[in-house]
Design a protein around this motif. Sequence first.
Motif, PDB file in Angstrom:
ATOM      1  N   ILE A   9       0.833  -1.200   0.000  1.00  0.00           N
ATOM      2  CA  ILE A   9       0.000   0.000   0.000  1.00  0.00           C
ATOM      3  C   ILE A   9       0.870   1.253   0.000  1.00  0.00           C
ATOM      4  O   ILE A   9       0.627   2.204  -0.747  1.00  0.00           O
ATOM      5  N   LEU A  10       1.907   1.252   0.821  1.00  0.00           N
ATOM      6  CA  LEU A  10       2.820   2.400   0.877  1.00  0.00           C
ATOM      7  C   LEU A  10       3.435   2.684  -0.483  1.00  0.00           C
ATOM      8  O   LEU A  10       3.537   3.832  -0.910  1.00  0.00           O
ATOM      9  N   ASN A  11       3.862   1.634  -1.158  1.00  0.00           N
ATOM     10  CA  ASN A  11       4.487   1.817  -2.462  1.00  0.00           C
ATOM     11  C   ASN A  11       3.480   2.222  -3.534  1.00  0.00           C
ATOM     12  O   ASN A  11       3.855   2.812  -4.541  1.00  0.00           O
ATOM     13  N   SER A  12       2.216   1.925  -3.289  1.00  0.00           N
ATOM     14  CA  SER A  12       1.180   2.354  -4.227  1.00  0.00           C
ATOM     15  C   SER A  12       0.848   3.829  -4.048  1.00  0.00           C
ATOM     16  O   SER A  12       0.580   4.541  -5.023  1.00  0.00           O
ATOM     17  N   ILE A  13       0.880   4.318  -2.816  1.00  0.00           N
ATOM     18  CA  ILE A  13       0.417   5.687  -2.572  1.00  0.00           C
ATOM     19  C   ILE A  13       1.549   6.701  -2.394  1.00  0.00           C
ATOM     20  O   ILE A  13       1.300   7.902  -2.420  1.00  0.00           O
ATOM     21  N   LEU A  14       2.792   6.229  -2.240  1.00  0.00           N
ATOM     22  CA  LEU A  14       3.900   7.161  -2.054  1.00  0.00           C
ATOM     23  C   LEU A  14       4.917   7.172  -3.197  1.00  0.00           C
ATOM     24  O   LEU A  14       5.824   7.993  -3.198  1.00  0.00           O
ATOM     25  N   GLU A  15       4.809   6.255  -4.141  1.00  0.00           N
ATOM     26  CA  GLU A  15       5.756   6.207  -5.268  1.00  0.00           C
ATOM     27  C   GLU A  15       7.201   6.154  -4.768  1.00  0.00           C
ATOM     28  O   GLU A  15       8.082   6.881  -5.229  1.00  0.00           O
ATOM     29  N   LEU A  16       7.468   5.291  -3.790  1.00  0.00           N
ATOM     30  CA  LEU A  16       8.782   5.210  -3.157  1.00  0.00           C
ATOM     31  C   LEU A  16       9.819   4.581  -4.078  1.00  0.00           C
ATOM     32  O   LEU A  16       9.525   3.637  -4.809  1.00  0.00           O
ATOM     33  N   GLU A  17      11.038   5.085  -3.982  1.00  0.00           N
ATOM     34  CA  GLU A  17      12.161   4.487  -4.700  1.00  0.00           C
ATOM     35  C   GLU A  17      12.969   3.569  -3.795  1.00  0.00           C
ATOM     36  O   GLU A  17      13.737   2.743  -4.284  1.00  0.00           O
ATOM     37  N   VAL A 137      13.681   7.025   3.678  1.00  0.00           N
ATOM     38  CA  VAL A 137      14.582   7.909   2.948  1.00  0.00           C
ATOM     39  C   VAL A 137      13.877   8.186   1.631  1.00  0.00           C
ATOM     40  O   VAL A 137      13.618   7.271   0.844  1.00  0.00           O
ATOM     41  N   CYS A 138      13.522   9.439   1.427  1.00  0.00           N
ATOM     42  CA  CYS A 138      12.595   9.755   0.352  1.00  0.00           C
ATOM     43  C   CYS A 138      12.827  11.164  -0.186  1.00  0.00           C
ATOM     44  O   CYS A 138      13.724  11.879   0.281  1.00  0.00           O
ATOM     45  N   LYS A 139      11.998  11.551  -1.145  1.00  0.00           N
ATOM     46  CA  LYS A 139      12.050  12.886  -1.716  1.00  0.00           C
ATOM     47  C   LYS A 139      11.188  13.840  -0.877  1.00  0.00           C
ATOM     48  O   LYS A 139      10.295  13.385  -0.146  1.00  0.00           O
ATOM     49  N   PRO A 140      11.402  15.142  -0.999  1.00  0.00           N
ATOM     50  CA  PRO A 140      10.610  16.097  -0.216  1.00  0.00           C
ATOM     51  C   PRO A 140       9.100  15.941  -0.395  1.00  0.00           C
ATOM     52  O   PRO A 140       8.346  16.114   0.564  1.00  0.00           O
ATOM     53  N   TYR A 141       8.649  15.633  -1.605  1.00  0.00           N
ATOM     54  CA  TYR A 141       7.203  15.468  -1.810  1.00  0.00           C
ATOM     55  C   TYR A 141       6.656  14.329  -0.948  1.00  0.00           C
ATOM     56  O   TYR A 141       5.596  14.458  -0.328  1.00  0.00           O
ATOM     57  N   GLN A 142       7.397  13.226  -0.901  1.00  0.00           N
ATOM     58  CA  GLN A 142       6.950  12.093  -0.103  1.00  0.00           C
ATOM     59  C   GLN A 142       7.012  12.406   1.389  1.00  0.00           C
ATOM     60  O   GLN A 142       6.147  11.977   2.166  1.00  0.00           O
ATOM     61  N   ALA A 143       8.024  13.180   1.782  1.00  0.00           N
ATOM     62  CA  ALA A 143       8.115  13.602   3.185  1.00  0.00           C
ATOM     63  C   ALA A 143       6.933  14.495   3.549  1.00  0.00           C
ATOM     64  O   ALA A 143       6.391  14.411   4.667  1.00  0.00           O
ATOM     65  N   MET A 144       6.525  15.351   2.625  1.00  0.00           N
ATOM     66  CA  MET A 144       5.338  16.172   2.845  1.00  0.00           C
ATOM     67  C   MET A 144       4.115  15.304   3.089  1.00  0.00           C
ATOM     68  O   MET A 144       3.321  15.547   4.016  1.00  0.00           O
ATOM     69  N   ARG A 145       3.978  14.247   2.288  1.00  0.00           N
ATOM     70  CA  ARG A 145       2.809  13.372   2.445  1.00  0.00           C
ATOM     71  C   ARG A 145       2.870  12.618   3.781  1.00  0.00           C
ATOM     72  O   ARG A 145       1.834  12.406   4.423  1.00  0.00           O
ATOM     73  N   LEU A 146       4.056  12.236   4.217  1.00  0.00           N
ATOM     74  CA  LEU A 146       4.174  11.614   5.534  1.00  0.00           C
ATOM     75  C   LEU A 146       3.767  12.605   6.628  1.00  0.00           C
ATOM     76  O   LEU A 146       3.118  12.227   7.612  1.00  0.00           O
ATOM     77  N   ALA A 147       4.141  13.872   6.436  1.00  0.00           N
ATOM     78  CA  ALA A 147       3.725  14.904   7.396  1.00  0.00           C
ATOM     79  C   ALA A 147       2.206  15.058   7.388  1.00  0.00           C
ATOM     80  O   ALA A 147       1.584  15.255   8.445  1.00  0.00           O
TER      81      ALA A 147
END
Length: 267
Positions: A9-17, A137-147
């Motif tokens: 689910i995380l990889n579906s909604i966060l586009e994680l590398e 460990v992610c990009k700023p956009y993904q960190a924003m979504r975690l916030a």
Amino acid sequence: MNLEEMDKILNSILELERCPVGIKFIFTEDEYNKLDAEETKNKTSYCRFVSRASEGRKLKIHKGHNACSGGAVALGFQSVLPETVSGVRRVKVGTYRDLGVSRKISRNMVYCEHKIFGAAIMPLKNYKEEPDVVIFVCKPYQAMRLAHGYAYHYGHANDIKLSGMQALCEECTSYPYENGCFNMSMMCSGTRMMAGWKDDEMGVGMPYRIFLNVFDGLIKTINPLERNKHKKIIKEKLEKNNLSDLLEIKMNQNYDDNGYIGGIAER
């Protein structure tokens, strides 16, 4: 829902590398020996082990694996040196303008107060039991979504603390673990060299119990806070992973609809 399902689910909604990484502290040699994880022969820094885990490796380390004293101290493998506590060490190398600032940095470092035998450092999806800390460990956009996910349940992340020093070991591991908080890190010069993070990568760390609510908040905030560009990707990935029943993705709908009014500026 197990951690493997949550990872999909995380990889579906966060586009994680990179894989989200779980850290689990190990207090006895027997527990360490029984742990099903790879034990490397060579020393390296804690952050480098986290980097390897973010690439999919299941690792375990003991005191002898630590090539970086900062990481060893932060995790609870060894005690902090008096020269570090006083601030003398840091001011000597020129990272802070004077002893007062250096002492302030040293005094505000939050290290694990326990003493451990070892630590498991593995992709979150590989844990059969709860880890202690979760690191992204992610990009700023993904960190924003975690916030966003954090704020959904807790409001402002009032405990954010960073200095660009001891990024993975203190800012993403020992500080959030000891304080029970969500924290972000812009990384530090040491970890960017040792672990080879990209210039546009940053860190986010939190205790596992907070991660569970962040995970829920991420899902709940997709429709109000994601834009169509990302909603389209999320919808496709959810379908690909047979997770379409998780959430109805609503295009052309956001929290700030009709909130921006254009036109000619008038006095």
